[in-house]
Write an enzyme that holds these catalytic residues in place. Sequence first.
Site, PDB file in Angstrom:
ATOM      1  N   HIS A   1       0.857  -1.186   0.000  1.00  0.00           N
ATOM      2  CA  HIS A   1       0.000   0.000   0.000  1.00  0.00           C
ATOM      3  C   HIS A   1       0.896   1.240   0.000  1.00  0.00           C
ATOM      4  CE1 HIS A   1      -2.089  -3.098   2.530  1.00  0.00           C
ATOM      5  NE2 HIS A   1      -3.073  -2.832   1.695  1.00  0.00           N
TER       6      HIS A   1
ATOM      7  N   ASP B   1      -8.947  -1.153   2.230  1.00  0.00           N
ATOM      8  CA  ASP B   1      -9.003  -2.428   2.937  1.00  0.00           C
ATOM      9  C   ASP B   1     -10.417  -2.955   3.041  1.00  0.00           C
ATOM     10  OD1 ASP B   1      -6.454  -3.255   3.430  1.00  0.00           O
ATOM     11  OD2 ASP B   1      -6.389  -2.659   5.529  1.00  0.00           O
TER      12      ASP B   1
ATOM     13  N   HIS C   1       6.467 -29.547 -38.709  1.00  0.00           N
ATOM     14  CA  HIS C   1       5.690 -28.304 -38.701  1.00  0.00           C
ATOM     15  C   HIS C   1       5.432 -27.844 -40.150  1.00  0.00           C
ATOM     16  CE1 HIS C   1       6.648 -28.123 -34.458  1.00  0.00           C
ATOM     17  NE2 HIS C   1       5.983 -26.967 -34.328  1.00  0.00           N
TER      18      HIS C   1
END
Length: 435
Positions: A323, A356, A415
């Site tokens: 925070h 909060d 591929h």
Amino acid sequence: MQIYKNPPREDWEEILTRPTQQFKKIEKIVKPIIKKVKKKGDKALKQFALEYDHVELESIAVSKEEINKAEKQLSKELKEAIQTAYKNIETFHAAQKEEPIAVQTMPGVSCMRKSVAIQKVGLYIPGGTAPLFSSVLMLGIPAKLAGCQEIVLCSPPNREGKLHPAILYSAKLAGINKICKVGGAQAIAAMTYGTKTIPKVHKIFGPGNQYVTVAKQIVSQKGVSIDMPAGPSEVAVLADSTAKPAFVAADLLSQAEHGKDSQVLLVTTEEKLVEQVQNEIGKQLSKLPRHEFAEAALENSVVCIMESSTDCIDLLNEYGAEHLILSIEHPREIMNRIFNAGSVFLGHYTPESAGDYASGTNHTLPTNGYAKSFSGVSLDSFVKKITYQEITEEGLQLLGPTVEIMAEAEKLMAHKRAVSLRLTEIKAKNSELRK
């Protein structure tokens, strides 16, 4: 709090070290717990409840009767407060929904992406020294909005073998039906491997102490995903001459009271302000019911008096706070220079406490410097981004040669063949049509 005046940059890392134990030390305690739960399931969970929570559980699962009783045990004021928080959190997280993306990258080649909910999620809700029912809202609401099919909640019981009614009430609001009386590393293990009572989940969310944090990091190597390393809480405050010492002190104490291993950081260019804040801390500290936790946290906490605002910002970016409160006159002029923080609070009237609980943003945030690379919990945390693509014959004729050349250059001939066979068929088909 330890005070440093203009510390040289080479000392910042050491000064800003969090008061956490060594991972290896905690790992030695946590690993046997995980192993025992994996092997013995519910039996191990009941044994740990007796050992750590000092309660003999008849049932690990919370009954529907217990959930329904919870509402009656709460005051009208608390229920209304929870409902207001619910609405704000839901509003903010609902706005995060993304529409599917569909793009045609070239003619005949369509690429798409959409969000798909994680089917099974586990929510850990701390309840040891304080029952964090707010975390139920922060995790349960986005899980519900995302469309998770199964939501499991684990939280440690009290000595009567019960969960706080506010936890149960919040869970009911969020539509969580599977609630279990299990805490600590054993709860993380149970959600990872599954027991008779607790289902195995795909991703685990929630804050916790250092043991929970280490347990989450360990199980993340065992096939289950976690939200982030979220350990002991922390706050950093940037304050200038316009800051109110009482507000700053209250903000610092609001995180210090979380636990003895929490940490707070005050950064300022105003030496006089530091003395005023310290005086305010002294006045406010003695009035806190959890003053012992706060006092211990303050011993691990730091004040940095810097020469310039640039140095302040650089130091805060180095710290990467969970925070960050910008208690300054013009916070919006500074906010875009903050690169590392879990959540930022702008101005003198934006306390971290609002985030909060009830402003709407999520309070499950990265700690211990992980804000440098992790985001806090959001709706995105509960979904996966799946991409799709569809190629027409025309599209493959345009794109195919590019793929063939690249695959051959990497010596991956299977591929190349996967494309070449299709192109040969398309060529033959077109030849037939021309006849």
